[in-house]
Write a protein that holds these residues in place. Structure first.
Motif, PDB file in Angstrom:
ATOM      1  N   PHE A  49      39.615  65.705  23.259  1.00 41.60           N
ATOM      2  CA  PHE A  49      41.028  65.811  23.655  1.00 41.60           C
ATOM      3  C   PHE A  49      41.492  64.527  24.340  1.00 41.60           C
ATOM      4  N   TYR A  50      40.653  64.006  25.251  1.00 40.78           N
ATOM      5  CA  TYR A  50      41.020  62.770  25.960  1.00 40.78           C
ATOM      6  C   TYR A  50      41.166  61.603  24.987  1.00 40.78           C
ATOM      7  N   SER A  51      40.217  61.497  24.042  1.00 40.78           N
ATOM      8  CA  SER A  51      40.270  60.388  23.088  1.00 40.78           C
ATOM      9  C   SER A  51      41.509  60.470  22.207  1.00 40.78           C
ATOM     10  N   ALA A  52      41.782  61.682  21.696  1.00 37.87           N
ATOM     11  CA  ALA A  52      42.953  61.841  20.825  1.00 37.87           C
ATOM     12  C   ALA A  52      44.244  61.581  21.597  1.00 37.87           C
ATOM     13  N   ALA A  53      44.341  62.093  22.825  1.00 37.18           N
ATOM     14  CA  ALA A  53      45.547  61.885  23.625  1.00 37.18           C
ATOM     15  C   ALA A  53      45.726  60.410  23.971  1.00 37.18           C
ATOM     16  N   THR A  54      44.638  59.722  24.285  1.00 36.67           N
ATOM     17  CA  THR A  54      44.719  58.290  24.622  1.00 36.67           C
ATOM     18  C   THR A  54      45.143  57.473  23.412  1.00 36.67           C
ATOM     19  N   GLU A  55      44.599  57.830  22.236  1.00 35.31           N
ATOM     20  CA  GLU A  55      45.020  57.120  21.020  1.00 35.31           C
ATOM     21  C   GLU A  55      46.522  57.285  20.785  1.00 35.31           C
ATOM     22  N   LEU A  56      47.001  58.529  20.875  1.00 33.88           N
ATOM     23  CA  LEU A  56      48.426  58.771  20.636  1.00 33.88           C
ATOM     24  C   LEU A  56      49.296  58.179  21.736  1.00 33.88           C
ATOM     25  N   MET A  57      48.718  57.962  22.910  1.00 28.59           N
ATOM     26  CA  MET A  57      49.475  57.365  24.008  1.00 28.59           C
ATOM     27  C   MET A  57      49.838  55.907  23.714  1.00 28.59           C
ATOM     28  N   ILE A  58      49.270  55.359  22.626  1.00 30.55           N
ATOM     29  CA  ILE A  58      49.656  54.009  22.197  1.00 30.55           C
ATOM     30  C   ILE A  58      51.147  53.944  21.900  1.00 30.55           C
ATOM     31  N   LEU A  59      51.770  55.107  21.674  1.00 32.48           N
ATOM     32  CA  LEU A  59      53.215  55.140  21.440  1.00 32.48           C
ATOM     33  C   LEU A  59      53.995  54.551  22.613  1.00 32.48           C
ATOM     34  N   ALA A  99      36.675  48.735  15.002  1.00 33.56           N
ATOM     35  CA  ALA A  99      35.518  47.843  15.041  1.00 33.56           C
ATOM     36  C   ALA A  99      34.889  47.827  16.438  1.00 33.56           C
ATOM     37  N   LEU A 100      35.709  47.826  17.479  1.00 29.00           N
ATOM     38  CA  LEU A 100      35.173  47.869  18.843  1.00 29.00           C
ATOM     39  C   LEU A 100      34.477  49.197  19.114  1.00 29.00           C
ATOM     40  N   ASN A 101      35.011  50.280  18.529  1.00 26.71           N
ATOM     41  CA  ASN A 101      34.400  51.591  18.716  1.00 26.71           C
ATOM     42  C   ASN A 101      32.959  51.606  18.214  1.00 26.71           C
ATOM     43  N   ASP A 102      32.724  50.938  17.081  1.00 27.36           N
ATOM     44  CA  ASP A 102      31.368  50.901  16.536  1.00 27.36           C
ATOM     45  C   ASP A 102      30.441  50.049  17.396  1.00 27.36           C
ATOM     46  N   ILE A 103      30.997  49.124  18.167  1.00 32.33           N
ATOM     47  CA  ILE A 103      30.176  48.285  19.036  1.00 32.33           C
ATOM     48  C   ILE A 103      29.841  48.994  20.336  1.00 32.33           C
ATOM     49  N   VAL A 104      30.866  49.613  20.983  1.00 30.06           N
ATOM     50  CA  VAL A 104      30.640  50.235  22.290  1.00 30.06           C
ATOM     51  C   VAL A 104      30.015  51.630  22.167  1.00 30.06           C
ATOM     52  N   SER A 105      30.283  52.313  21.038  1.00 29.05           N
ATOM     53  CA  SER A 105      29.719  53.656  20.827  1.00 29.05           C
ATOM     54  C   SER A 105      29.209  53.770  19.389  1.00 29.05           C
ATOM     55  N   PRO A 106      28.057  53.146  19.070  1.00 28.52           N
ATOM     56  CA  PRO A 106      27.538  53.167  17.683  1.00 28.52           C
ATOM     57  C   PRO A 106      27.302  54.597  17.201  1.00 28.52           C
ATOM     58  N   GLY A 107      27.664  54.828  15.952  1.00 31.94           N
ATOM     59  CA  GLY A 107      27.400  56.119  15.329  1.00 31.94           C
ATOM     60  C   GLY A 107      28.422  57.181  15.613  1.00 31.94           C
ATOM     61  N   THR A 108      29.408  56.952  16.500  1.00 32.76           N
ATOM     62  CA  THR A 108      30.432  57.951  16.793  1.00 32.76           C
ATOM     63  C   THR A 108      31.551  57.887  15.769  1.00 32.76           C
ATOM     64  N   SER A 109      32.312  58.934  15.690  1.00 36.78           N
ATOM     65  CA  SER A 109      33.405  59.005  14.725  1.00 36.78           C
ATOM     66  C   SER A 109      34.499  57.997  15.076  1.00 36.78           C
ATOM     67  N   PRO A 139      35.951  57.816  23.879  1.00 40.00           N
ATOM     68  CA  PRO A 139      36.794  57.621  25.068  1.00 40.00           C
ATOM     69  C   PRO A 139      36.837  56.169  25.522  1.00 40.00           C
ATOM     70  N   ALA A 140      35.715  55.458  25.478  1.00 39.57           N
ATOM     71  CA  ALA A 140      35.691  54.055  25.908  1.00 39.57           C
ATOM     72  C   ALA A 140      36.533  53.178  24.977  1.00 39.57           C
ATOM     73  N   ALA A 141      36.368  53.365  23.652  1.00 37.06           N
ATOM     74  CA  ALA A 141      37.120  52.556  22.694  1.00 37.06           C
ATOM     75  C   ALA A 141      38.612  52.871  22.758  1.00 37.06           C
ATOM     76  N   ALA A 142      38.960  54.162  22.930  1.00 38.32           N
ATOM     77  CA  ALA A 142      40.371  54.538  23.025  1.00 38.32           C
ATOM     78  C   ALA A 142      41.014  53.920  24.260  1.00 38.32           C
TER      79      ALA A 142
END
Length: 449
Positions: free
Chosen positions: A4-14, A108-118, A124-127
């Motif tokens: 929930f936090y990750s999805a909300a943070t991504e959408l907060m890019i608005l 790309a940063l998501n794969d570096i800071v959290s390898p293997g995550t969706s 949460p860190a990448a978002a």
């Protein structure tokens, strides 16, 4: 909870996205900025939280949630502006394309800071990194957005380009959506991760490059169009000035010839040739043009004002001229004469279409502060004044009014100012002409007018 936090943070890019979209169009707001902020921020927060809830409860994909939230926010954005739909939609899509490129960098940063995550949603860190990175980018583009982009929106010569500009951001948005990996494990195979990071940054660089080229091309076209209009104005005004000079020269020649006429009249009177005297007076009266009105000490301004004053007299148009102009003007004499002739010609044409009982024209002019000249012309009018994007339209043809455009050009070329407004059947033009070399010195123009 993390999802929930990750999805909300991504959408907060608005939030930073909408701020970036409003920067170049802040002068076109329908409502006050404070009220707009109070409406938009709750809306964007609600969209972010509602989108995160839909993702967690119904497993709705993040791209679909972004599309839905962007559509709602874009609709609110377009309706909050007075600028044309083509421009507002193009600006909004341009910001969406830029942030979608930033989104691929975040994947790309998501794969570096959290390898293997969706990658949908991000960890949460990448978002969080993506949101902070977007805020930093908005701060970096603040000045270009409020200056360079705003100038493009204000230029009417480049208006047709906005009809096709939207294709570029749509193309980049589609490319970025296509590049998002469905399976995050694919980035761990061979050099795919490095290739993906490289492609993401290349797309971001290409988008910024295209925007920069678009700005340079638009600026060049706008500059060429302004030069073309200035040349057109100069040629039109030169022709008008030449005709005025011819009329002035004719009037002065007639005044000069008066001495010879008086000599002849004295001789005829001395010899008591009354029939010849009467015939000579009749012939002289028909051949001589009207004389000047002697309205001020400056010969050129007096000739122009007298020329139009006599035209007003012939057409029974009441007028009052208050010209406190010395022989030596603080501004170029030709500029003053062209401004006067344009405004008085405009007043004459408006009066010809006005009920005779309502006709009235007034003009005032006087120097100010030693390096400025204030001029005001007022006339009544019947009918409707057409205006497009703040520019008064011609009543004789389709398009902008050439005379008033010329007045604006003459006033502003040395740092002067002009303002046209109309109400209750009265049109008024206020003009400040500055001496060359004082263009950089600004004073309180509204109080002077």
């Amino acid at each position: 909870m993390k999802t929930f936090y990750s999805a909300a943070t991504e959408l907060m890019i608005l939030l930073p996205g909408m701020l970036c979209a409003f920067l170049p169009v802040k002068q076109y707001l329908r409502i006050r900025p404070a009220r707009l902020t109070a409406l938009m921020i709750p809306l964007l927060i609600f969209l972010s939280l509602a989108g995160a809830a839909l993702h967690c409860i119904f497993s709705v994909g993040m791209p679909w949630l972004f599309f839905l939230a962007a559509a709602i926010a874009g609709t609110a954005y377009v309706h909050a502006l007075t600028v044309s739909r083509w421009k507002s939609v193009s600006v909004f899509l341009a910001v969406c394309a830029f942030f979608s490129c930033m989104g691929n960098v975040a994947v790309a940063l998501n794969d570096i800071v959290s390898p293997g995550t969706s990658a949908s949603p991000l960890s949460p860190a990448a978002a969080t990194i993506w949101f902070l990175m977007c805020c930093v980018v908005v701060a970096a583009v603040w000045h270009p957005s409020t200056h360079a982009a705003r100038r493009l929106l204000e230029e009417e010569a480049f208006a047709q380009t906005w009809y096709v500009f939207w294709v570029l951001p749509i193309l980049f948005i589609g490319l970025n959506l296509f590049l998002i990996p469905i399976d995050p494990d694919i980035l761990n195979q061979g050099r795919i991760r490095m290739l993906y990071i490289l492609i993401s940054f290349c797309l971001l660089f290409l988008l910024l490059l295209f925007y920069g080229l678009f700005y340079l091309i638009a600026s060049a076209l706008n500059r060429n169009d302004r030069l073309r209009q200035e040349n057109q104005f100069l040629s039109i005004q030169q022709a008008r000035y030449d005709s005025l000079r011819a009329a002035i020269a004719q009037t002065r020649q007639a005044r000069h010839d008066m001495r010879h006429h008086f000599t002849t009249l004295q001789n005829l009177a001395r010899h008591k040739e009354w029939e010849h005297l009467e015939q000579y007076l009749a012939d002289a009266q028909n051949s001589l043009p009207d004389t000047e009105l002697d309205l001020c000490d400056n010969p050129a301004a007096d000739s122009v004002a007298s020329h139009y004053g006599l035209l007003f007299k012939r057409q029974n148009i009441p007028f009052t001229f208050e010209l406190d102009l010395p022989a030596a003007l603080p501004v170029p004499e030709m500029d003053l004469c062209l401004v006067m002739s344009n405004l008085l010609e405009n007043a004459l044409e408006a009066s010809q279409r006005t009920n005779p009982s309502k006709r009235r024209i007034g003009m005032r002019a006087h120097p100010h502060s030693g390096h400025m000249l204030l001029l005001s012309v007022e006339n009544t009018f019947d009918g409707e004044i057409r205006e497009s994007n703040g520019i008064l339209q011609s009543s004789k043809r389709r398009g902008d009014g050439t005379g008033l455009q010329s007045v604006r050009h003459i006033a502003e070329k040395t740092g002067g100012y002009c303002r046209f407004y109309y109400e209750d059947g009265v049109f008024r033009a206020n003009v400040i002409l500055r001496a060359e070399g004082h263009a950089g010195r600004k004073e309180n123009r509204d109080s002077e007018l």
